[in-house]
Design a protein around this motif. Structure first.
Motif, PDB file in Angstrom:
ATOM      1  N   TYR A 181      42.814 132.553  11.957  1.00 36.13           N
ATOM      2  CA  TYR A 181      42.168 132.261  11.427  1.00 36.13           C
ATOM      3  C   TYR A 181      42.188 130.826  11.519  1.00 36.13           C
ATOM      4  O   TYR A 181      41.384 130.143  11.352  1.00 36.13           O
ATOM      5  N   ASN A 182      43.345 130.786  10.713  1.00 37.40           N
ATOM      6  CA  ASN A 182      43.276 129.069   9.497  1.00 37.40           C
ATOM      7  C   ASN A 182      44.040 128.287  10.683  1.00 37.40           C
ATOM      8  O   ASN A 182      43.435 127.009  10.644  1.00 37.40           O
ATOM      9  N   ALA A 183      44.477 128.733  12.010  1.00 37.89           N
ATOM     10  CA  ALA A 183      44.165 128.121  13.173  1.00 37.89           C
ATOM     11  C   ALA A 183      42.320 127.282  13.532  1.00 37.89           C
ATOM     12  O   ALA A 183      42.358 126.431  14.531  1.00 37.89           O
ATOM     13  N   GLY A 184      41.722 128.043  13.534  1.00 31.02           N
ATOM     14  CA  GLY A 184      40.187 127.569  13.733  1.00 31.02           C
ATOM     15  C   GLY A 184      39.997 128.070  15.098  1.00 31.02           C
ATOM     16  O   GLY A 184      38.733 128.041  14.988  1.00 31.02           O
ATOM     17  N   LEU A 185      40.419 129.540  15.650  1.00 31.35           N
ATOM     18  CA  LEU A 185      40.230 130.304  17.084  1.00 31.35           C
ATOM     19  C   LEU A 185      39.328 130.642  16.867  1.00 31.35           C
ATOM     20  O   LEU A 185      38.698 130.655  18.266  1.00 31.35           O
ATOM     21  N   ILE A 186      38.362 131.139  16.227  1.00 35.98           N
ATOM     22  CA  ILE A 186      37.053 131.906  16.338  1.00 35.98           C
ATOM     23  C   ILE A 186      36.313 130.723  14.991  1.00 35.98           C
ATOM     24  O   ILE A 186      35.070 131.573  14.962  1.00 35.98           O
ATOM     25  N   GLY A 187      36.787 129.707  14.272  1.00 36.77           N
ATOM     26  CA  GLY A 187      35.963 129.237  13.937  1.00 36.77           C
ATOM     27  C   GLY A 187      35.642 129.899  12.635  1.00 36.77           C
ATOM     28  O   GLY A 187      36.375 130.883  11.816  1.00 36.77           O
ATOM     29  N   GLU A 188      34.099 129.887  11.879  1.00 35.92           N
ATOM     30  CA  GLU A 188      33.925 130.450  10.150  1.00 35.92           C
ATOM     31  C   GLU A 188      33.204 131.374  10.713  1.00 35.92           C
ATOM     32  O   GLU A 188      32.221 131.461  11.021  1.00 35.92           O
ATOM     33  N   PRO A 363      46.905 143.095  16.998  1.00 35.44           N
ATOM     34  CA  PRO A 363      45.733 142.090  16.940  1.00 35.44           C
ATOM     35  C   PRO A 363      45.169 141.781  18.280  1.00 35.44           C
ATOM     36  O   PRO A 363      46.032 141.281  18.754  1.00 35.44           O
ATOM     37  N   ARG A 364      44.431 141.173  19.079  1.00 39.21           N
ATOM     38  CA  ARG A 364      43.400 140.558  19.659  1.00 39.21           C
ATOM     39  C   ARG A 364      42.767 139.940  19.919  1.00 39.21           C
ATOM     40  O   ARG A 364      41.663 140.071  18.869  1.00 39.21           O
ATOM     41  N   LEU A 365      42.148 138.733  20.532  1.00 37.75           N
ATOM     42  CA  LEU A 365      41.235 137.757  20.699  1.00 37.75           C
ATOM     43  C   LEU A 365      40.539 138.008  22.079  1.00 37.75           C
ATOM     44  O   LEU A 365      40.514 138.512  22.403  1.00 37.75           O
ATOM     45  N   LEU A 366      39.185 137.435  21.506  1.00 35.33           N
ATOM     46  CA  LEU A 366      38.401 138.274  22.457  1.00 35.33           C
ATOM     47  C   LEU A 366      37.979 136.946  23.307  1.00 35.33           C
ATOM     48  O   LEU A 366      37.113 136.065  22.824  1.00 35.33           O
ATOM     49  N   PRO A 367      37.727 137.284  24.336  1.00 32.84           N
ATOM     50  CA  PRO A 367      38.470 137.824  25.646  1.00 32.84           C
ATOM     51  C   PRO A 367      39.825 137.883  25.420  1.00 32.84           C
ATOM     52  O   PRO A 367      40.110 137.198  25.126  1.00 32.84           O
ATOM     53  N   THR A 368      39.717 139.114  25.330  1.00 34.49           N
ATOM     54  CA  THR A 368      41.217 140.086  25.478  1.00 34.49           C
ATOM     55  C   THR A 368      42.587 138.417  26.880  1.00 34.49           C
ATOM     56  O   THR A 368      44.059 138.676  25.841  1.00 34.49           O
ATOM     57  N   SER A 369      41.745 138.286  27.093  1.00 32.32           N
ATOM     58  CA  SER A 369      42.788 137.361  28.239  1.00 32.32           C
ATOM     59  C   SER A 369      43.256 136.244  27.116  1.00 32.32           C
ATOM     60  O   SER A 369      44.367 135.709  27.289  1.00 32.32           O
ATOM     61  N   LEU A 370      43.031 136.109  26.127  1.00 33.97           N
ATOM     62  CA  LEU A 370      43.380 134.756  25.180  1.00 33.97           C
ATOM     63  C   LEU A 370      44.311 135.086  24.654  1.00 33.97           C
ATOM     64  O   LEU A 370      44.688 134.388  24.097  1.00 33.97           O
ATOM     65  N   THR A 371      44.893 136.429  23.880  1.00 28.41           N
ATOM     66  CA  THR A 371      45.780 136.636  23.358  1.00 28.41           C
ATOM     67  C   THR A 371      47.570 136.395  23.596  1.00 28.41           C
ATOM     68  O   THR A 371      47.089 135.251  22.747  1.00 28.41           O
ATOM     69  N   ASP A 372      46.892 136.490  25.254  1.00 24.50           N
ATOM     70  CA  ASP A 372      49.001 135.800  25.563  1.00 24.50           C
ATOM     71  C   ASP A 372      48.062 134.223  25.587  1.00 24.50           C
ATOM     72  O   ASP A 372      50.038 133.807  25.794  1.00 24.50           O
ATOM     73  N   ALA A 373      47.175 133.990  26.065  1.00 23.90           N
ATOM     74  CA  ALA A 373      47.065 132.347  26.616  1.00 23.90           C
ATOM     75  C   ALA A 373      47.968 131.191  25.325  1.00 23.90           C
ATOM     76  O   ALA A 373      47.810 130.357  25.745  1.00 23.90           O
ATOM     77  N   ILE A 374      47.180 131.863  24.153  1.00 23.77           N
ATOM     78  CA  ILE A 374      47.331 130.380  22.980  1.00 23.77           C
ATOM     79  C   ILE A 374      47.791 131.272  22.094  1.00 23.77           C
ATOM     80  O   ILE A 374      48.658 132.384  21.939  1.00 23.77           O
ATOM     81  N   ASN A 375      48.610 130.208  21.930  1.00 23.83           N
ATOM     82  CA  ASN A 375      49.791 130.586  20.465  1.00 23.83           C
ATOM     83  C   ASN A 375      49.840 129.242  19.711  1.00 23.83           C
ATOM     84  O   ASN A 375      49.839 128.757  19.629  1.00 23.83           O
ATOM     85  N   VAL A 376      49.906 129.942  18.751  1.00 20.44           N
ATOM     86  CA  VAL A 376      49.782 129.462  16.917  1.00 20.44           C
ATOM     87  C   VAL A 376      50.767 129.200  16.034  1.00 20.44           C
ATOM     88  O   VAL A 376      51.626 130.300  16.844  1.00 20.44           O
ATOM     89  N   PRO A 377      51.624 128.443  15.603  1.00 22.12           N
ATOM     90  CA  PRO A 377      52.659 128.291  14.525  1.00 22.12           C
ATOM     91  C   PRO A 377      52.458 129.637  13.762  1.00 22.12           C
ATOM     92  O   PRO A 377      51.755 130.068  13.432  1.00 22.12           O
ATOM     93  N   GLN A 378      53.776 129.831  13.485  1.00 17.68           N
ATOM     94  CA  GLN A 378      54.307 131.186  12.481  1.00 17.68           C
ATOM     95  C   GLN A 378      54.314 130.125  11.397  1.00 17.68           C
ATOM     96  O   GLN A 378      55.055 129.778  10.994  1.00 17.68           O
ATOM     97  N   THR A 379      53.115 130.887  10.495  1.00 17.00           N
ATOM     98  CA  THR A 379      53.495 130.797   9.241  1.00 17.00           C
ATOM     99  C   THR A 379      53.343 131.248   8.468  1.00 17.00           C
ATOM    100  O   THR A 379      53.664 131.183   6.791  1.00 17.00           O
ATOM    101  N   GLU A 380      53.320 132.308   8.266  1.00 15.54           N
ATOM    102  CA  GLU A 380      53.049 134.005   7.758  1.00 15.54           C
ATOM    103  C   GLU A 380      54.295 133.963   7.669  1.00 15.54           C
ATOM    104  O   GLU A 380      54.912 135.141   8.627  1.00 15.54           O
ATOM    105  N   PRO A 381      55.211 135.071   6.353  1.00 14.19           N
ATOM    106  CA  PRO A 381      56.327 135.214   6.288  1.00 14.19           C
ATOM    107  C   PRO A 381      56.797 136.703   6.976  1.00 14.19           C
ATOM    108  O   PRO A 381      55.006 137.587   6.040  1.00 14.19           O
TER     109      PRO A 381
END
Length: 486
Positions: A181-188, A363-381
């Motif tokens: 969410y913080n990376a803006g993947l689904i917007g607001e 957790p999954r992005l929709l469509p689910t094919s995006l889940t493994d295709a998109i990587n964001v940095p790990q920021t949360e401990p």
């Protein structure tokens, strides 16, 4: 059991300094006994468990299995339910009344777990905090909105370490969703759907008429605690109490702290501004459609509005139980599982959607094919052990003490769990307002003035501003002899 007269703060300092003597006993240095990983008995958190069966049994065991805790006392009103814990921890003192335990054994206790029916959570946790004891309380934190507010305030007042038992808050899933969410993947975000297949216990039914003898192993009066006195019925103990308003908080109380927590954390939500609901008609064989206000409905749909909270935006928040589910999003394939089937979360944003299962798992992005295709940095401990490390996280934080360099923030302290629980219980306030009835002026039938309206909620003041009868469900009256002590 030998009593340690050292007070809580002194003992915390003692544990940090690694002193070798405690209450007159000589402790061999840990390096001699077992190297750097060895934990001396004097370094362990001394825990008392209120509620030693069912979920209490697993909470106590998880604390002990952290390796940094000693179980010094157990308390349960039902000897049948507590048997396994008493057998596992035979050296622990055993009580039926938590008030007696806190009076007699307070000096030998550092922390308390509370895993009892919802209606007694607040009085038990408050009694412990007022004695300076750290507390771990099962979800939902409390039975009433008012109680949740008071426990949240007490945690700060008494400077104790707190955690609610919604273990998914320690899992990796919710942290992954925050990063997306913080990376803006689904917007607001603008809309949230949460659903569960609960209740899986009877609801929407009349109070049982049969009054069998109270089992000799059960102290029924202590089990009732803060609730109004009623004759014993075997329908309620040990599990079906969840469906009765005097004791439980229904499907919301059972599952919403697990399912609503991920979107609350991801979006940073606080108090809702309004609530409305619809409920399924109750039906009982030989009764037909009926009115049973003592029991929750068989299914409900709650809508909460959060104004200007998620990055300044409004969020419409839906809760559905009893098997009711939202429509499948078009991005989800026809054979893909929505949530985990019976439970789940969908967060809709201006650019996309994401979904998870119970406890924030998978957790999954929709469509689910995006889940493994998109990587964001790990920021949360991450929490060591994930959701399985939830109790250990609390144990270690208690030993470190708030304000110390060793202290690490918890996943669900009352500062987070309290406001979450208030919003969860706001759904029950809406349900009970919907069922509120008044006799018609002509004496023929009833009106239901709480139906077909939106309840406007003043969160800071814990008040419905447009329907006064609803405010009776913010705070209940305890039975004579019971008090929250504030």
């Amino acid at each position: 059991m030998k009593k340690d007269k050292t007070n809580t703060r002194e003992r915390r300092d003692f544990m940090k300094k690694g002193a070798a003597a405690m209450a007159g006993l000589y402790i061999v240095p840990r390096a001699v006994l077992g190297g750097d990983g060895y934990t001396a008995p004097s370094d362990k958190l001394r825990i008392a468990g209120i509620g030693a069966g069912g979920k209490g049994r697993s909470d106590i065991a998880s604390c002990f299995e952290s390796g940094n805790a000693e179980i010094v006392a157990l308390c349960d009103v039902d000897d049948r339910q507590s048997k396994a814990s008493r057998e596992r921890f035979p050296k622990a003192d055993y009580y039926h009344d938590f008030r007696e335990m806190m009076d007699k054994a307070a000096d030998s206790i550092d922390a308390v777990t509370v895993s009892t029916p919802d209606h007694n959570h607040a009085v038990q946790a408050m009694a412990a905090m007022q004695l300076g004891k750290h507390v771990y309380v099962q979800k939902p934190l409390t039975h009433d909105i008012y109680e949740a507010r008071k426990l949240t305030e007490a945690a700060e007042k008494y400077n104790v370490v707190t955690q609610m038992g919604n273990q998914g808050s320690s899992g990796d899933g919710v942290r992954q969703m925050i990063e997306w969410y913080n990376a803006g993947l689904i917007g607001e975000a603008h809309t949230v759907y949460c659903w569960t297949n609960r209740p899986v216990w009877p609801q929407g039914i009349p109070w049982p008429e049969k009054n069998p003898a109270v089992p000799k192993e059960l102290d029924w009066d202590l089990w009732l605690g803060t609730a109004p006195y009623k004759e014993y019925v075997d329908h309620v103990v040990p599990f079906n109490w969840r469906g009765w308003w005097d004791y439980g908080t229904g499907a919301l109380g059972d599952m919403a702290c697990h399912i609503m927590e991920p979107p609350f954390r991801v979006l940073g939500l606080g108090y809702p501004s309004s609530a409305e609901c619809s409920v399924a008609n109750r039906y009982v064989e030989n009764w037909g459609q009926a009115y049973f206000p003592e029991s929750g409905p068989i299914a409900s749909h709650i809508t909460l509005q959060f104004e200007g909270q998620a990055n300044g935006n409004d969020v419409e928040f839906h809760w559905m139980d009893g098997g009711i589910q939202p429509s499948r999003p078009p991005e989800l394939g026809p054979d893909e599982v929505m949530g985990d089937g019976g439970n789940g979360v969908i967060i809709e944003g201006t650019r996309g959607k994401m979904m998870c299962s119970t406890y924030g798992r998978n957790p999954r992005l929709l469509p689910t094919s995006l889940t493994d295709a998109i990587n964001v940095p790990q920021t949360e401990p991450r929490v060591e052990g994930g959701s399985g490390g939830h109790q250990a996280q609390w144990v270690n934080a208690c030993i470190a003490g708030r304000g110390s360099q060793e202290f690490k923030e918890l996943s669900s302290p009352f500062s987070i769990a309290g406001p979450l629980t208030e919003s969860v219980l706001m759904g029950n306030l809406a349900i009970r307002s919907y069922d509120y009835r008044e006799e018609k002026s002509n004496g023929k039938g009833y009106n239901y003035p709480g139906r077909h309206k939106i309840l406007l909620w003043d969160g800071p003041n814990m008040e419905v501003t447009n329907f006064e009868p609803a405010n009776q469900f913010v705070k209940r009256d305890y039975r004579n002899g019971w008090s929250l002590g504030v």
